[in-house]
Design a protein around this motif. Structure first.
Motif, PDB file in Angstrom:
ATOM      1  N   VAL A 161       0.842  -1.191   0.000  1.00 53.31           N
ATOM      2  CA  VAL A 161       0.000   0.000   0.000  1.00 53.31           C
ATOM      3  C   VAL A 161       0.879   1.242   0.000  1.00 53.31           C
ATOM      4  O   VAL A 161       1.724   1.411   0.878  1.00 53.31           O
ATOM      5  CB  VAL A 161      -0.921   0.007   1.237  1.00 53.31           C
ATOM      6  CG1 VAL A 161      -1.782   1.263   1.245  1.00 53.31           C
ATOM      7  CG2 VAL A 161      -1.813  -1.228   1.233  1.00 53.31           C
ATOM      8  N   HIS A 162       0.695   2.105  -0.968  1.00 50.66           N
ATOM      9  CA  HIS A 162       1.521   3.309  -1.065  1.00 50.66           C
ATOM     10  C   HIS A 162       0.824   4.516  -0.448  1.00 50.66           C
ATOM     11  O   HIS A 162       1.480   5.420   0.055  1.00 50.66           O
ATOM     12  CB  HIS A 162       1.869   3.599  -2.529  1.00 50.66           C
ATOM     13  CG  HIS A 162       2.741   2.554  -3.136  1.00 50.66           C
ATOM     14  ND1 HIS A 162       4.093   2.498  -2.897  1.00 50.66           N
ATOM     15  CD2 HIS A 162       2.457   1.502  -3.950  1.00 50.66           C
ATOM     16  CE1 HIS A 162       4.622   1.471  -3.552  1.00 50.66           C
ATOM     17  NE2 HIS A 162       3.651   0.852  -4.190  1.00 50.66           N
ATOM     18  N   ASN A 163      -0.483   4.565  -0.516  1.00 50.87           N
ATOM     19  CA  ASN A 163      -1.219   5.709   0.019  1.00 50.87           C
ATOM     20  C   ASN A 163      -2.286   5.229   0.992  1.00 50.87           C
ATOM     21  O   ASN A 163      -3.055   4.315   0.699  1.00 50.87           O
ATOM     22  CB  ASN A 163      -1.874   6.495  -1.120  1.00 50.87           C
ATOM     23  CG  ASN A 163      -0.847   7.103  -2.050  1.00 50.87           C
ATOM     24  OD1 ASN A 163       0.034   7.824  -1.612  1.00 50.87           O
ATOM     25  ND2 ASN A 163      -0.962   6.791  -3.342  1.00 50.87           N
ATOM     26  N   LEU A 164      -2.317   5.854   2.152  1.00 49.26           N
ATOM     27  CA  LEU A 164      -3.306   5.513   3.164  1.00 49.26           C
ATOM     28  C   LEU A 164      -4.626   6.190   2.811  1.00 49.26           C
ATOM     29  O   LEU A 164      -4.684   7.407   2.603  1.00 49.26           O
ATOM     30  CB  LEU A 164      -2.812   5.996   4.534  1.00 49.26           C
ATOM     31  CG  LEU A 164      -3.685   5.690   5.752  1.00 49.26           C
ATOM     32  CD1 LEU A 164      -3.822   4.191   5.937  1.00 49.26           C
ATOM     33  CD2 LEU A 164      -3.068   6.317   6.986  1.00 49.26           C
ATOM     34  N   SER A 165      -5.703   5.408   2.713  1.00 48.44           N
ATOM     35  CA  SER A 165      -6.995   5.981   2.366  1.00 48.44           C
ATOM     36  C   SER A 165      -7.516   6.837   3.522  1.00 48.44           C
ATOM     37  O   SER A 165      -7.120   6.663   4.677  1.00 48.44           O
ATOM     38  CB  SER A 165      -8.004   4.864   2.060  1.00 48.44           C
ATOM     39  OG  SER A 165      -8.358   4.180   3.255  1.00 48.44           O
ATOM     40  N   GLU A 166      -8.403   7.750   3.204  1.00 49.24           N
ATOM     41  CA  GLU A 166      -8.965   8.629   4.233  1.00 49.24           C
ATOM     42  C   GLU A 166      -9.717   7.824   5.286  1.00 49.24           C
ATOM     43  O   GLU A 166      -9.651   8.131   6.478  1.00 49.24           O
ATOM     44  CB  GLU A 166      -9.896   9.661   3.590  1.00 49.24           C
ATOM     45  CG  GLU A 166      -9.155  10.729   2.796  1.00 49.24           C
ATOM     46  CD  GLU A 166     -10.095  11.814   2.321  1.00 49.24           C
ATOM     47  OE1 GLU A 166     -11.240  11.879   2.811  1.00 49.24           O
ATOM     48  OE2 GLU A 166      -9.686  12.611   1.455  1.00 49.24           O
ATOM     49  N   SER A 167     -10.421   6.793   4.858  1.00 47.34           N
ATOM     50  CA  SER A 167     -11.186   5.995   5.822  1.00 47.34           C
ATOM     51  C   SER A 167     -10.256   5.231   6.765  1.00 47.34           C
ATOM     52  O   SER A 167     -10.513   5.148   7.973  1.00 47.34           O
ATOM     53  CB  SER A 167     -12.121   5.020   5.095  1.00 47.34           C
ATOM     54  OG  SER A 167     -11.367   4.109   4.301  1.00 47.34           O
ATOM     55  N   ASP A 168      -9.157   4.689   6.216  1.00 44.47           N
ATOM     56  CA  ASP A 168      -8.202   3.994   7.070  1.00 44.47           C
ATOM     57  C   ASP A 168      -7.523   4.963   8.031  1.00 44.47           C
ATOM     58  O   ASP A 168      -7.263   4.636   9.189  1.00 44.47           O
ATOM     59  CB  ASP A 168      -7.129   3.293   6.215  1.00 44.47           C
ATOM     60  CG  ASP A 168      -7.664   2.038   5.544  1.00 44.47           C
ATOM     61  OD1 ASP A 168      -8.605   1.434   6.096  1.00 44.47           O
ATOM     62  OD2 ASP A 168      -7.143   1.663   4.475  1.00 44.47           O
ATOM     63  N   GLU A 169      -7.228   6.162   7.562  1.00 44.94           N
ATOM     64  CA  GLU A 169      -6.598   7.161   8.430  1.00 44.94           C
ATOM     65  C   GLU A 169      -7.542   7.562   9.557  1.00 44.94           C
ATOM     66  O   GLU A 169      -7.135   7.665  10.716  1.00 44.94           O
ATOM     67  CB  GLU A 169      -6.196   8.395   7.619  1.00 44.94           C
ATOM     68  CG  GLU A 169      -5.453   9.430   8.445  1.00 44.94           C
ATOM     69  CD  GLU A 169      -4.971  10.599   7.606  1.00 44.94           C
ATOM     70  OE1 GLU A 169      -4.136  11.375   8.109  1.00 44.94           O
ATOM     71  OE2 GLU A 169      -5.433  10.738   6.453  1.00 44.94           O
ATOM     72  N   ARG A 170      -8.816   7.778   9.226  1.00 39.16           N
ATOM     73  CA  ARG A 170      -9.798   8.126  10.263  1.00 39.16           C
ATOM     74  C   ARG A 170      -9.923   6.996  11.279  1.00 39.16           C
ATOM     75  O   ARG A 170     -10.018   7.234  12.496  1.00 39.16           O
ATOM     76  CB  ARG A 170     -11.164   8.431   9.620  1.00 39.16           C
ATOM     77  CG  ARG A 170     -11.226   9.759   8.896  1.00 39.16           C
ATOM     78  CD  ARG A 170     -12.677  10.142   8.622  1.00 39.16           C
ATOM     79  NE  ARG A 170     -13.358   9.157   7.798  1.00 39.16           N
ATOM     80  CZ  ARG A 170     -13.389   9.174   6.464  1.00 39.16           C
ATOM     81  NH1 ARG A 170     -12.747  10.144   5.816  1.00 39.16           N
ATOM     82  NH2 ARG A 170     -14.034   8.257   5.790  1.00 39.16           N
ATOM     83  N   LYS A 171      -9.924   5.776  10.779  1.00 39.12           N
ATOM     84  CA  LYS A 171     -10.033   4.623  11.676  1.00 39.12           C
ATOM     85  C   LYS A 171      -8.820   4.553  12.598  1.00 39.12           C
ATOM     86  O   LYS A 171      -8.954   4.294  13.802  1.00 39.12           O
ATOM     87  CB  LYS A 171     -10.156   3.337  10.853  1.00 39.12           C
ATOM     88  CG  LYS A 171     -10.456   2.098  11.677  1.00 39.12           C
ATOM     89  CD  LYS A 171     -10.587   0.858  10.792  1.00 39.12           C
ATOM     90  CE  LYS A 171     -11.785   0.920   9.891  1.00 39.12           C
ATOM     91  NZ  LYS A 171     -11.990  -0.349   9.138  1.00 39.12           N
TER      92      LYS A 171
END
Length: 412
Positions: free
Chosen positions: A31-41
């Protein structure tokens, strides 16, 4: 990449994990970029950790929070100022002290109060944090730390003074390097002097004879920077087989200056019966020899009987752009008998992009004991590799697992 030491040896077989139908997990993915949903989680998980009852989990959450400058955890941190665990309370005070949104006079005063703690760990932690935030305006506190009974605290004070690079601290650092009872503090003071514009011939000569290798290495760095015309001759006398840590450091200085031929020393180090010396020679190769010579060294050392040396050789090959050769050695280690070594090789292969290694890390993130899973997740954090199994661990029932996963993702 340096060797990653696991907190324990994982007990399950890699082959079994890879083949077992009972250990199914999502497929491998870098994974190169952390998704917004994963970051919020992940941010939500950190807040959960800050509100948990476990001091260990609160401390891990505080560590993660302190690195996230763009995220505000103040609402969860402030209640921890009165926590019964001193390290939790002091770390919370430091977080608020460093915060531009939540800092106030009471948090600042509380942070300073912990400099008087009976715990050397707390004193050192707080002094390092305050000095980093306030810079040279924390001079009075740092100078007080310089006379602390704990060598750990004195090292923090010396490091802070070195970072300021102010001429008025030169004499204090020289005195510390000459007289402190702790070799590690002396070494740190010598390193701090590298940031200044003058040397001290007597101090350098003394450092080169110090019984502590760290002080000798710092002495070589000072000699290289401040030595007179005779320093080249002295470096040559030091770059001889025997005291290999010192010799390799002197060799690097010589090669940097005039591309001196260090092949004889490197060859001797690579033939040493001490595996750590052989590994050190490989780590120093790019600083002491041309690229092609370093490649030859690494190819030769790839067949070393000590796994740590062969791993170091493979990492050198990877740094030099020889991924195919490096991968071949990592694949061999992946089939070794020691599981910790196999995991270390798996991380290196995952960095290169090996799908099987990513699959392994993904599976280990989701199976085994809590300690085993955290070990696999932390390996990915330190190597900045993210598997699907790590992402799935954000939803694990255990907060400890979720925190480890959040740490790995937010540290990228």
């Amino acid at each position: 990449m340096q060797k990653i030491f696991l907190p324990l040896f994982l007990s399950c077989s890699i082959a079994a994990i890879m083949l077992s139908s009972a250990c199914k997990s999502p497929g491998p993915k870098r994974v190169h970029n952390l998704s917004e949903s994963d970051e919020r989680k992940a941010i939500t998980i950190v807040n959960q950790g800050l509100r948990d009852n476990s001091p260990e989990l609160k401390l891990r959450a505080l560590t993660i929070a302190s690195r996230q400058k763009e995220v505000d955890y103040g609402q969860s941190v402030r209640p921890l100022l009165t926590d019964s665990h001193e390290m939790v309370a002091s770390a919370s005070a430091l977080y608020l002290h460093n915060s531009t949104l939540h800092a106030d006079g009471s948090a600042d005063k509380l942070a300073e109060q912990y400099l008087q703690s009976s715990s050397e760990h707390v004193r050192a932690f707080m002094l390092a944090g305050i000095a980093r935030t306030r810079g040279s305006s924390s001079r009075a506190l740092v100078l007080s730390g310089l006379s602390d009974k704990s060598a750990r605290v004195r090292r923090v004070a010396v490091a802070a003074m070195g970072s300021w690079r102010q001429a008025e601290d030169w004499q204090r650092l020289v005195a510390t390097a000459q007289s402190d009872s702790s070799p590690r503090v002396r070494s740190s003071a010598l390193r701090a002097l590298l940031h200044h514009k003058q040397g001290d011939e007597g101090l350098i000569a003394s450092a080169l004879k110090d019984s502590y290798v760290g002080a000798r290495l710092a002495g070589i760095a000072l000699l290289n920077k401040f030595g007179e015309d005779t320093s080249l001759q002295e470096l040559r006398s030091l770059a001889m087989p025997g005291d290999f840590p010192t010799a390799l450091s002197a060799a690097a200085a010589l090669y940097q200056r005039n591309k001196a031929d260090m092949s004889e020393l490197l060859s001797a180090a690579l033939q040493s019966p001490d595996w750590e010396t052989r590994a050190s020679a490989l780590n120093a190769a790019t600083r002491c020899a041309p690229r092609q010579y370093a490649i030859k060294m690494a190819i030769l050392a790839s067949a070393d009987t000590n796994v740590q040396v062969s791993l170091t050789a493979a990492r050198l090959l990877r740094r030099l752009g020889e991924d195919t050769r490096a991968s071949a050695t990592f694949q061999l280690v992946l089939r070794s008998e020691t599981l910790a070594d196999r995991l270390s090789a798996a991380v290196d292969l995952a960095i290169i992009g090996d799908a099987n290694a990513m699959q392994l890390l993904s599976q280990l993130s989701m199976s085994g004991s809590t300690a085993q899973r955290i070990a696999a997740i932390d390996l990915q954090r330190s190597s900045r590799v993210v598997s699907e199994g790590l992402l799935a661990s954000l939803s694990d029932p255990e907060l400890e697992i979720r925190l480890a996963a959040a740490d790995a993702l937010l540290s990228r």
